[in-house]
Design a protein around this motif. Structure first.
Motif, short mmCIF file in Angstrom:
data_model
loop_
_atom_site.label_atom_id
_atom_site.label_comp_id
_atom_site.label_asym_id
_atom_site.label_seq_id
_atom_site.Cartn_x
_atom_site.Cartn_y
_atom_site.Cartn_z
N TRP A 1 0.83 -1.20 0.00
CA TRP A 1 0.00 0.00 0.00
C TRP A 1 0.88 1.26 0.00
CZ3 TRP A 1 -4.86 1.07 -0.99
CH2 TRP A 1 -5.49 2.18 -0.44
N HIS A 2 1.95 1.24 0.78
CA HIS A 2 2.90 2.36 0.82
C HIS A 2 3.52 2.59 -0.56
CE1 HIS A 2 6.33 4.69 2.67
NE2 HIS A 2 6.92 4.26 1.57
N GLY B 1 1.39 4.18 -3.26
CA GLY B 1 1.32 5.64 -3.22
C GLY B 1 2.41 6.26 -4.07
N HIS B 2 3.65 5.77 -3.91
CA HIS B 2 4.75 6.28 -4.74
C HIS B 2 4.50 5.98 -6.22
CE1 HIS B 2 7.10 7.37 -1.31
NE2 HIS B 2 7.37 6.13 -0.92
N SER C 1 1.70 5.24 -8.00
CA SER C 1 0.57 5.91 -8.67
C SER C 1 0.88 7.38 -8.95
CB SER C 1 -0.70 5.79 -7.82
OG SER C 1 -0.50 6.33 -6.53
N THR C 2 1.50 8.08 -7.99
CA THR C 2 1.80 9.50 -8.22
C THR C 2 2.96 9.67 -9.20
OG1 THR C 2 3.10 9.41 -6.16
CG2 THR C 2 0.89 10.34 -6.04
N ALA D 1 3.53 10.60 -0.88
CA ALA D 1 2.38 9.72 -1.13
C ALA D 1 2.51 8.38 -0.44
CB ALA D 1 2.18 9.52 -2.64
N GLY D 2 3.74 7.84 -0.36
CA GLY D 2 3.94 6.54 0.30
C GLY D 2 3.59 6.58 1.78
N MET E 1 -0.12 7.13 2.47
CA MET E 1 -0.98 5.95 2.33
C MET E 1 -1.01 5.16 3.64
SD MET E 1 -2.29 5.83 -0.75
CE MET E 1 -2.47 4.25 -1.59
N ASN E 2 0.15 5.07 4.32
CA ASN E 2 0.19 4.39 5.62
C ASN E 2 -0.64 5.14 6.66
OD1 ASN E 2 3.49 3.67 4.77
ND2 ASN E 2 1.99 2.07 5.14
#
Length: 435
Positions: free
Chosen positions: A23-24, A27-28, A30-31, A131-132, A135-136
């Protein structure tokens, strides 16, 4: 059966850990793709690859050691001052910088010149790196709020658990079931308070919160009217609260270990129970957890001596001692064996995973390379430099070369590795136990 449940608990925690890492990194990923940065790899874990599949320009996979994850973005660092990607040097520190720079361009392909990470505006790089951890944070907040509002949490209530027989100082080394000679009856006993009574009002003010009731009692030296609900019937009890040496509170219903204060004393211990929290109460508790997490992170260096003593000496492993993935997995293994309802076992496991995600967020936001916070700090510094250059009509200083900080990053990484090894050994030889 106990062994089977322990293994099951460990497996469930590890799956939660892997999901949190994935999940973390999502975030990286997708952005980065949103801003047109090429990402050759998205990996969960380290070490040998167990499984991978290429989709489009990115290889997605799982590695053998579930202690982290990463995405590889092209052009994390800008070329050197001479415009070259790699220029060898005999200096070991310079070699670290050049190695990091060359790794950032390992899979450079034709057309990638406009898809490099360092060429993106500073705010876009901040978004990608933030973003990573974000997400957390989102996952932690959703789990914490969901558990507190759906399952409820074990908390102290306004129901009487036990009634003290007499007035004893908190620092006194005395048997709680035996009153010292000459000790006066506790105000609670004298007023007729009984275990199982639910206190619904104090001096005419309705109360259903232990923290508020605790504060009222401590500030209420003298005569007081306590309204209780007993067997479905409300009854007023009259007590005379006395000043006594009592344990210092943390302002949230808990106590500060080893510290005492002079305050009003009634003489009972509240019963604990699972209570569902409202949205407002859940948000307030979540804020407290974040503050506690920040305080724990700041206090981390001061806990190393005790951790060392608990690992290699005969020191006690404290409940708030730093704990690693192995220790958390052991705690996860204990949860299915706890003598609590299955719903609370699920809630406790979810809390463990949520706490891990909150720790990931706070830790990664430290402004140190190789953490995400270090890259964020570099991008923000670049933005400040360029802003001042425009303000004073000076030449654009260009991208901030984060690669020059790699020697510091290696030192920081070395410290982290040593600390991780210490925690790992402690988790094996003297683990934190929730039982």
């Amino acid at each position: 059966m106990t062994t089977l449940m322990t293994v099951l608990g460990i497996i469930v925690f590890v799956l939660g850990l892997l999901f949190s890492i994935a999940w973390h990194e999502l975030g990286h990923l997708s952005t980065a793709k949103l801003f047109g940065i090429r990402v050759p790899q998205y990996m969960v874990g380290f070490g040998p690859t167990i499984f991978s599949r290429r989709k489009g320009e990115t290889e997605y996979g799982i590695k053998a050691i579930p202690l982290g994850g990463y995405i590889r973005m092209i052009g994390m660092f800008p070329p050197g001052d001479d415009g070259r990607i790699a220029a060898r040097s005999t200096s070991p520190w310079r070699g670290m910088i050049e190695d990091a720079r060359s790794a950032a361009f390992e899979e450079l392909q034709p057309g990638d010149e406009k898809r490099l990470f360092y060429t993106r505006k500073p705010w876009k790089r901040v978004v990608v790196m933030f973003a990573g951890p974000f997400m957390n944070l989102v996952l932690a907040v959703v789990i914490f709020l969901g558990v507190m509002m759906t399952f409820g949490i074990n908390t102290q209530t306004t129901t009487v658990g036990t009634v003290s027989k007499c007035v004893i100082k908190a620092s006194a080394d005395a048997d709680t079931d035996t009153c010292p000679k000459g000790a006066k009856d506790s105000p609670a006993k004298a007023a007729g308070l009984r275990p199982g009574d639910r206190i619904v009002a104090f001096n005419g003010h309705p109360t259903d919160d232990w923290s508020t009731l605790q504060t009222d009692i401590r500030n209420g030296i003298g005569e007081a009217t306590i309204t209780v609900e007993r067997d479905g019937v409300r009854k007023d009890l009259h007590a005379v609260l006395v000043e006594n040496e009592v344990a210092k509170t943390d302002g949230r219903g808990g106590y500060v270990e080893g510290e005492t204060v002079k305050a009003g004393f009634l003489g009972f211990t509240p019963a604990s129970g699972v209570v569902k929290q409202s949205f407002g109460e859940s948000v307030e508790r979540m804020g407290t957890m974040v503050q506690d997490g920040v305080d724990s992170l700041v206090a981390l260096p001061s806990k190393i001596p005790d951790l060392w003593d608990a690992t290699f000496g005969d020191g006690e492993r404290k409940a708030d001692s730093p704990m690693g993935v192995v220790g958390a997995a052991r705690v996860g293994g204990e949860i299915p064996n706890l003598d609590i309802p299955p719903s609370q076992q699920v809630a406790t496991m979810l809390f463990l995973v949520a706490g891990f995600n909150l720790s990931l967020f706070l830790f990664n936001m430290l402004p140190l390379l190789p953490l995400d916070g270090g890259h964020i700090a570099g991008a923000l510094w670049e933005s400040v430099r360029r802003h001042f250059a425009r303000l004073f009509r000076r030449p654009d200083p260009g991208p901030f070369d984060v690669a020059k900080l790699m020697p510091v990053a290696y030192v920081v990484a070395g410290i982290f590795i040593c600390f991780t090894l210490l925690v790992l050994i402690a988790d094996v030889v003297n683990p934190v136990r929730i039982t």
